[in-house]
Scaffold this motif. Structure first.
Motif, short mmCIF file in Angstrom:
data_model
loop_
_atom_site.label_atom_id
_atom_site.label_comp_id
_atom_site.label_asym_id
_atom_site.label_seq_id
_atom_site.Cartn_x
_atom_site.Cartn_y
_atom_site.Cartn_z
N VAL A 63 0.84 -1.19 0.00
CA VAL A 63 0.00 0.00 0.00
C VAL A 63 0.88 1.25 0.00
CG1 VAL A 63 -1.63 1.35 1.38
CG2 VAL A 63 -2.00 -1.10 1.06
N LYS A 64 1.94 1.25 0.80
CA LYS A 64 2.85 2.40 0.83
C LYS A 64 3.53 2.59 -0.52
CE LYS A 64 3.89 2.31 5.76
NZ LYS A 64 4.93 2.10 6.78
N ARG A 65 3.93 1.49 -1.16
CA ARG A 65 4.57 1.58 -2.48
C ARG A 65 3.60 2.14 -3.51
NH1 ARG A 65 7.68 -4.23 -2.57
NH2 ARG A 65 9.25 -3.68 -1.03
N ARG A 66 2.35 1.69 -3.46
CA ARG A 66 1.36 2.18 -4.41
C ARG A 66 1.10 3.67 -4.22
NH1 ARG A 66 -2.78 -2.76 -3.68
NH2 ARG A 66 -1.54 -4.33 -4.74
N ASN A 72 4.33 10.09 -7.21
CA ASN A 72 5.40 10.37 -8.17
C ASN A 72 4.84 10.60 -9.58
OD1 ASN A 72 7.31 10.17 -6.20
ND2 ASN A 72 7.79 8.03 -6.64
N ASN A 73 3.75 9.92 -9.92
CA ASN A 73 3.17 10.06 -11.26
C ASN A 73 2.38 11.35 -11.41
OD1 ASN A 73 4.26 7.66 -12.07
ND2 ASN A 73 2.45 6.46 -11.55
#
Length: 74
Positions: A63-66, A72-73
């Protein structure tokens, strides 16, 4: 389980021994059966707890990575 003890080890075993004695099973066989059953239940409980902890940690990481990828996007 109403009697306060460590995981119900004593009262549960006595209850199982008593229940099995109603069917004519000796106290020593009832004690052996109750210890084996309690041990397997405890092992399964601890194993699923450890698996659950690792699963929660892994899902939180994803979840943190997503969330980081979404930020970032944008």
């Amino acid at each position: 389980m109403a009697v306060p003890s460590n995981g119900g080890l004593g009262p549960w075993n006595i209850a199982v021994m008593f229940a099995l004695s109603l069917f004519g099973i000796s106290d020593s066989d009832g004690a052996a059966y109750s210890i084996v059953c309690w041990s397997f239940q405890a092992i399964i409980l601890v194993t699923t707890g450890i698996f659950g902890a690792f699963y929660i940690m892994a899902s939180r990481r994803n979840v943190k990575r997503r969330k980081a990828g979404i930020r970032n996007n944008q």
